[in-house]
Scaffold this motif. Structure first.
Motif, mmCIF file in Angstrom:
data_model
loop_
_atom_site.group_PDB
_atom_site.id
_atom_site.type_symbol
_atom_site.label_atom_id
_atom_site.label_comp_id
_atom_site.label_asym_id
_atom_site.label_seq_id
_atom_site.Cartn_x
_atom_site.Cartn_y
_atom_site.Cartn_z
ATOM 1 N N THR A 137 -29.027 5.588 -65.359
ATOM 2 C CA THR A 137 -28.062 5.373 -64.278
ATOM 3 C C THR A 137 -28.332 6.389 -63.171
ATOM 4 N N ASP A 138 -27.569 6.299 -62.090
ATOM 5 C CA ASP A 138 -27.716 7.259 -60.994
ATOM 6 C C ASP A 138 -27.407 8.680 -61.441
ATOM 7 N N ALA A 139 -26.620 8.827 -62.516
ATOM 8 C CA ALA A 139 -26.268 10.158 -62.997
ATOM 9 C C ALA A 139 -27.463 10.864 -63.631
ATOM 10 N N HIS A 140 -28.509 10.124 -63.974
ATOM 11 C CA HIS A 140 -29.683 10.732 -64.596
ATOM 12 C C HIS A 140 -30.654 11.310 -63.572
ATOM 13 N N ALA A 141 -30.455 11.034 -62.307
ATOM 14 C CA ALA A 141 -31.338 11.552 -61.253
ATOM 15 C C ALA A 141 -30.840 12.921 -60.804
ATOM 16 N N LEU A 142 -31.584 13.968 -61.137
ATOM 17 C CA LEU A 142 -31.253 15.335 -60.738
ATOM 18 C C LEU A 142 -32.264 15.815 -59.700
ATOM 19 N N LYS A 143 -31.968 16.912 -59.045
ATOM 20 C CA LYS A 143 -32.899 17.447 -58.051
ATOM 21 C C LYS A 143 -34.217 17.871 -58.690
ATOM 22 N N ARG A 144 -34.141 18.389 -59.906
ATOM 23 C CA ARG A 144 -35.361 18.890 -60.545
ATOM 24 C C ARG A 144 -36.100 17.826 -61.348
ATOM 25 N N GLY A 145 -35.465 16.668 -61.600
ATOM 26 C CA GLY A 145 -36.140 15.629 -62.360
ATOM 27 C C GLY A 145 -35.173 14.608 -62.924
ATOM 28 N N ILE A 146 -35.641 13.846 -63.911
ATOM 29 C CA ILE A 146 -34.834 12.814 -64.564
ATOM 30 C C ILE A 146 -34.303 13.361 -65.880
ATOM 31 N N ARG A 147 -32.984 13.314 -66.043
ATOM 32 C CA ARG A 147 -32.409 13.701 -67.326
ATOM 33 C C ARG A 147 -32.589 12.556 -68.298
ATOM 34 N N CYS A 148 -33.293 12.812 -69.383
ATOM 35 C CA CYS A 148 -33.622 11.774 -70.360
ATOM 36 C C CYS A 148 -32.688 11.887 -71.557
ATOM 37 N N ASP A 179 -26.091 -6.566 -52.964
ATOM 38 C CA ASP A 179 -25.579 -6.986 -51.660
ATOM 39 C C ASP A 179 -25.689 -8.497 -51.495
ATOM 40 N N ALA A 180 -26.776 -9.082 -52.007
ATOM 41 C CA ALA A 180 -26.961 -10.531 -51.894
ATOM 42 C C ALA A 180 -25.909 -11.289 -52.682
ATOM 43 N N HIS A 181 -25.436 -10.730 -53.777
ATOM 44 C CA HIS A 181 -24.449 -11.416 -54.624
ATOM 45 C C HIS A 181 -23.059 -10.793 -54.510
ATOM 46 N N LYS A 182 -22.868 -9.928 -53.494
ATOM 47 C CA LYS A 182 -21.555 -9.339 -53.222
ATOM 48 C C LYS A 182 -20.975 -8.624 -54.445
ATOM 49 N N ARG A 183 -21.819 -7.837 -55.106
ATOM 50 C CA ARG A 183 -21.356 -7.102 -56.279
ATOM 51 C C ARG A 183 -20.652 -5.819 -55.861
ATOM 52 N N PRO A 184 -19.522 -5.487 -56.494
ATOM 53 C CA PRO A 184 -18.874 -4.196 -56.182
ATOM 54 C C PRO A 184 -19.720 -3.043 -56.702
ATOM 55 N N ILE A 185 -19.734 -1.946 -55.990
ATOM 56 C CA ILE A 185 -20.526 -0.778 -56.372
ATOM 57 C C ILE A 185 -19.583 0.299 -56.912
ATOM 58 N N PRO A 186 -19.706 0.665 -58.183
ATOM 59 C CA PRO A 186 -18.831 1.699 -58.757
ATOM 60 C C PRO A 186 -19.026 3.041 -58.059
ATOM 61 N N LEU A 187 -17.952 3.806 -57.964
ATOM 62 C CA LEU A 187 -18.022 5.109 -57.319
ATOM 63 C C LEU A 187 -18.679 6.149 -58.213
ATOM 64 N N ARG A 188 -18.464 6.058 -59.501
ATOM 65 C CA ARG A 188 -19.009 7.052 -60.430
ATOM 66 C C ARG A 188 -20.478 6.759 -60.700
ATOM 67 N N PRO A 189 -21.364 7.737 -60.542
ATOM 68 C CA PRO A 189 -22.801 7.488 -60.702
ATOM 69 C C PRO A 189 -23.184 7.027 -62.101
ATOM 70 N N GLU A 190 -22.448 7.479 -63.143
ATOM 71 C CA GLU A 190 -22.803 7.072 -64.497
ATOM 72 C C GLU A 190 -22.483 5.605 -64.756
ATOM 73 N N LEU A 191 -21.767 4.963 -63.845
ATOM 74 C CA LEU A 191 -21.444 3.541 -63.982
ATOM 75 C C LEU A 191 -22.360 2.660 -63.144
ATOM 76 N N ARG A 192 -23.355 3.277 -62.505
ATOM 77 C CA ARG A 192 -24.301 2.510 -61.690
ATOM 78 C C ARG A 192 -25.656 2.456 -62.382
ATOM 79 N N PRO A 193 -25.933 1.423 -63.181
ATOM 80 C CA PRO A 193 -27.222 1.322 -63.881
ATOM 81 C C PRO A 193 -28.369 1.159 -62.906
ATOM 82 N N LEU A 194 -29.492 1.765 -63.225
ATOM 83 C CA LEU A 194 -30.654 1.710 -62.339
ATOM 84 C C LEU A 194 -31.327 0.349 -62.381
ATOM 85 N N LEU A 195 -31.417 -0.250 -63.571
ATOM 86 C CA LEU A 195 -32.095 -1.533 -63.728
ATOM 87 C C LEU A 195 -31.069 -2.664 -63.671
ATOM 88 N N VAL A 196 -31.326 -3.629 -62.785
ATOM 89 C CA VAL A 196 -30.446 -4.790 -62.663
ATOM 90 C C VAL A 196 -31.284 -6.056 -62.630
#
Length: 407
Positions: A249-260, A293-310
């Motif tokens: 998710t977006d929460a895994h993207a850190l400045k120093r790298g990807i939290r795995c 955006d094409a399917h008018k999906r709501p975007i969650p505010l919390r980064p851990e609720l935004r999956p990277l792969l869709v």
């Protein structure tokens, strides 16, 4: 409701059993109690032994009730349900819960020789030999027979089922749902140590092929999912399983790298960014924005609720969808003569490739993979170590030079 005719008195029944109180559907024969079970492919029901002469009348009633509902108290199905309702289960990661649910279902739905389901069997009546036969049967697979389809050998699945049962029964003992662990002492099935790790050239060829096919219009002939090249890059560079990539998710993207966040007991760590990982992450992020955006999906505010792969409709990508997409891609690469059938490799093989290509010794590779033990790193590291010969002492070198002169 008609109860049928009254049972005839049998003098050979155990003396402690009140024959008038026997439950319907259970019978006595040759020092054993049995029930009749319908088996697909057989015209007559089969006699299944459920107890012996020392069984109490209350136990016979419980056995008959267990035949009516597999969720009877004390059955395997019952203990599984209680575990899913527990706080221990709810504290697990979603991937672990999904894994337990899948392998618990395999165990409970397993059909015994007499046609009964293993889930209906009381745990306290299960034995070590019985669980061992279950493991061997799943590992060996099943040939096609009346009422059953053929099942391929699955030693890895058999071992996953065994580990789940060990954990489940230990939990059940602590909670009072069973009194023993019949999976303790059962030997695991022997698995092939075939990691299906790609060599460097086939890996590069399939990655280039994926980029080519991903650039084609969606649903066009030969097209593959657009996210597949980025998935391959992340799986290799961050040394991730396929399901660990889908959990990003977006929460895994850190400045120093990807939290795995690693599954199956491995330690979480952070993999530093490189150019390939930055490209993959940005591409997946931009693709997600376009599809949502094409399917008018709501975007969650919390980064851990935004999956990277869709998916193309902007919904989170399921693990099963990624597995299916990978099999289609690798099959298409073979059909297009990009690689040979012998060079076929698994998506999980990219994690093997990434750990093997990690610079440094075994300790560095273990830290990079997040493994708890060096033994696990040994399974993933396929690099042959280069070592120096033992250093000779100075007097040994002089003796060796003298010997050369005499020759």
């Amino acid at each position: 409701m008609a109860r049928g005719r009254k049972r005839k008195f049998k003098p050979d029944l155990p003396a402690h059993i009140d024959q008038a109180a026997l439950p319907r559907g259970i019978y006595w024969e040759e020092n054993r109690w049995y029930v009749l079970v319908d088996v697909p492919g057989r015209r007559r029901p089969r006699k299944r032994t459920v107890a012996y002469a020392d069984a109490l009348l209350s136990e016979l009633h419980a056995i008959v009730e267990a035949q009516k509902s597999p969720d009877t108290v004390g059955s395997l199905e019952y203990v599984c349900r209680k575990f899913r309702e527990s706080t221990d289960y709810k504290a697990l990661k979603p991937g672990t819960r999904e894994d337990y649910d899948h392998h618990g279902e395999i165990a409970c739905r397993y059909v015994l020789k007499d046609g009964a389901l293993l889930g209906a069997l009381p745990v306290d009546r299960m034995t070590v030999p019985g669980v061992q036969r279950l493991v061997e049967a799943i590992a060996r697979g099943r040939e096609a027979s009346p009422g059953h389809d053929a099942v391929a050998p699955r030693p890895s699945t058999a071992n996953h089922v065994l580990r789940f049962l060990r954990m489940l029964f230990n939990w059940g003992i602590r909670m009072g749902y069973c009194t023993k662990n019949p999976a303790q002492g059962v030997r695991q099935a022997k698995e092939k140590k075939d990691a299906k790790m790609p060599e460097r050239q086939p890996f590069a060829l399939v990655l280039a092929f994926a980029k080519e096919r991903a650039a084609l219009p969606l649903h066009s002939k030969g097209a593959c999912p657009p996210y597949m090249p980025a998935v391959m890059v992340l799986a290799y560079n961050a040394r991730l399983r396929g399901m660990e990539v889908t959990d990003l998710t977006d929460a895994h993207a850190l400045k120093r790298g990807i939290r795995c966040n690693r599954l199956k007991g491995s330690r979480d760590n952070v993999t530093r960014w490189n150019d390939e990982m930055r490209w993959a992450w940005r591409w997946l992020r931009d693709y997600r924005a376009k599809r949502q955006d094409a399917h008018k999906r709501p975007i969650p505010l919390r980064p851990e609720l935004r999956p990277l792969l869709v998916t193309q409709t902007g919904t989170p990508l399921a693990r099963s969808t990624l597995k299916t997409a990978w099999q289609r891609l690798i099959t298409a690469a073979i059909e297009a003569n990009v690689i040979t059938a012998a060079e076929r490799f698994a998506l999980h093989g990219l994690k093997h490739r990434g750990i093997t290509d990690t610079r440094g010794g075994r300790s560095a590779k273990q830290d990079a993979a997040g493994h708890i033990s060096p033994q696990m790193t040994d399974l993933y590291d396929h690099e042959e170590m280069e070592v120096d010969p033992p250093s000779a002492r100075e007097d040994d070198e002089l003796a060796f030079d003298d010997a050369l002169e005499t020759w």
